[in-house]
Enzyme design. Structure first.
Site, short mmCIF file in Angstrom:
data_model
loop_
_atom_site.label_atom_id
_atom_site.label_comp_id
_atom_site.label_asym_id
_atom_site.label_seq_id
_atom_site.Cartn_x
_atom_site.Cartn_y
_atom_site.Cartn_z
N LYS A 55 0.83 -1.18 0.08
CA LYS A 55 -0.01 0.06 0.03
C LYS A 55 0.87 1.21 0.01
O LYS A 55 0.61 2.37 -0.75
CB LYS A 55 -1.00 -0.09 1.32
CG LYS A 55 -2.00 -1.08 1.13
CD LYS A 55 -2.69 -1.29 2.48
CE LYS A 55 -3.92 -2.32 2.08
NZ LYS A 55 -4.46 -2.99 3.32
N GLN A 99 -3.82 -1.33 9.76
CA GLN A 99 -4.08 -2.81 8.98
C GLN A 99 -4.51 -3.98 9.97
O GLN A 99 -4.42 -3.89 11.23
CB GLN A 99 -2.41 -3.33 8.70
CG GLN A 99 -2.45 -4.62 7.98
CD GLN A 99 -2.85 -4.68 6.58
OE1 GLN A 99 -2.86 -3.40 5.97
NE2 GLN A 99 -3.53 -5.90 6.26
N ASP A 122 -10.34 3.83 4.60
CA ASP A 122 -10.43 2.67 4.51
C ASP A 122 -11.99 1.98 4.65
O ASP A 122 -12.33 0.66 4.69
CB ASP A 122 -9.56 1.71 5.68
CG ASP A 122 -9.21 0.11 5.04
OD1 ASP A 122 -9.37 0.06 4.10
OD2 ASP A 122 -9.11 -0.57 6.09
#
Lengths: 284, 284
Positions: A55, A99, A122
């Protein structure tokens, strides 16, 4: 029998990332601000390390700066919340990616909620879920958002069609069902407690299938309605999706490959939403 | 053919309100605090005036104090938000009910969001929707919450059953579907954009039908699966539900009458949640 057209997530993601890079460069040229995505990783799970690095690399190529925070595996929920609260308050950070999955000792929901909704690129907060559920301003969970972009790119209009979502996770199944409902599909949620016969019968009537359950080749071609659109968001060992690709492609009209379908769209959505967040936050 | 058993919402609601009154009295005896529900009404729509008055009367009988705020029809969204913010901050108020629908000049969503989630005993905020969607602590929208209580009282376990929700409003269809999903049902949302043939075919496979669309007698007995549980949350002129009662009761195993089914459960849930809010807020 004719085979389904492949929905090329790799190619579409590339176009989205190119457009995102143009927007990032434009923002920087106009304001001097470089969009910045903060990535937070707890522990050193090798797969997670790889994901975060990927990412970061993709961000850099799109003109997005990264700030990485690596926390030891024994980090407590309170400490993690502290880090996320600081990043949420930092005007140089425009988007935050935590994450996950994380260690079982972490209260994942509490951690997600420490991310400011306007930086939740996200799409993991409850505020983002509500936004997706009611068509309000906000960010989509990246995989559901990527799936909707993929459907749009292939001119699949969900309105009045029957859609089935297989899986009901908080950041994939539930929100993609809400997005499809918001686009006027008749939506059915199937999941681990759905009897096999019901899953089969629901699939056989579905014009749009979204597989998001993480069970290799659970969905077989014999249950796909001829002409259906099949989106496989499954991620299983050995690059195997939730759909049995070979049999499903014989009946579907459109189908995503694994890999190269939904996966690239998830990251493209993350990058696109990060630049969007930066644009909003700079008021530019 | 044998007829369905009626799900007696009036009787169940009475038992819930009795228990609520006991809890309210107990709280007052222990702490001196009387649970208080604030009702806010914009304008003088006769039906809304009647509803609010009924809720106040029921509250009083359950040992819940009312505080009523009546605002003129021309109240702006900003003024309404001001009132709701004050009530949210007032420690003597434990629950807030904003009577709706309101005039079209009011931004209903913005107004709802001014209600503190811990006082949202009517379950209209996005925080409450998220709580219902993910089984987190919080209040249910009153009609969905009442429907779940009704199913529980009649030993209807949604797990592994097929449920259809007809309607997708923010405080009825969408949340009741999420509550059923959380209880492991396979859930299908149908709505105004669902083709009639699809509605019919989905209904014919449904073990649990929740009608929440506001279209008189839309659902006919011929589409009810023999033995299904039919919950009619429709409210139409002349006390007519969304289900054609006479034909549906010939096939269902359990069915709610209209009136006397879901309606009383909605108010009972409101009162029960108000006392629960008071107990939480007093830390008692």
């Amino acid at each position: 029998m004719s085979q389904a057209t492949l929905m090329d997530g790799t190619a579409l993601a590339r176009r989205i990332v190119e457009e995102t890079a143009r927007q990032a460069a434009d923002l920087t040229a106009r304001t001097g601000v470089t969009p910045c995505l903060a990535t937070v990783l707890v522990g050193e799970d090798p797969a997670s390390v790889t994901y975060v690095r990927m990412k970061q690399n993709r961000s850099r190529k799109a003109g997005i700066a990264s700030r990485h925070v690596s926390l030891p595996a024994e980090t407590t929920t309170a400490e993690l919340i502290g880090t996320l609260t600081e990043l949420s308050a930092d005007p140089a950070v425009h988007g935050i990616l935590l994450q996950h999955p994380m260690g079982h000792h972490i209260d994942e929901r509490a951690a997600f909620e420490a991310i400011a909704p306007e930086k939740d690129v996200d799409g993991v907060t409850l505020a983002s879920f509500s936004a997706m559920s009611f068509g309000l301003p906000g960010f989509a969970s990246c995989t559901p958002g990527g799936i909707m972009r993929l459907l749009d790119a292939y001119d699949v209009d969900p309105a009045g069609r029957r859609a089935v979502v297989v899986g009901r996770s908080a950041i994939l199944g539930r929100p993609v069902g809400m997005l499809l409902l918001g686009r006027d599909a008749t939506v059915t949620y199937c999941h681990s407690r759905t009897p096999a016969a019901d899953l089969s019968s629901v699939l056989r009537e579905a014009d749009i299938v979204v597989a998001a359950v993480g069970r290799p080749r659970l969905i077989r071609g014999e249950d796909i309605k001829p002409g259906a659109v099949v989106v496989d968001a499954g991620y299983n060992a050995g690059n195997v999706g939730d759909v049995d690709f070979d049999s499903a492609r014989e009946r579907a009209s459109l189908i995503t490959p694994v890999p190269g379908g939904v996966g690239p769209m998830t990251i493209a959505t993350l990058l696109s939403q990060t630049v969007e967040a930066a644009v909003r936050q700079t008021g530019a």
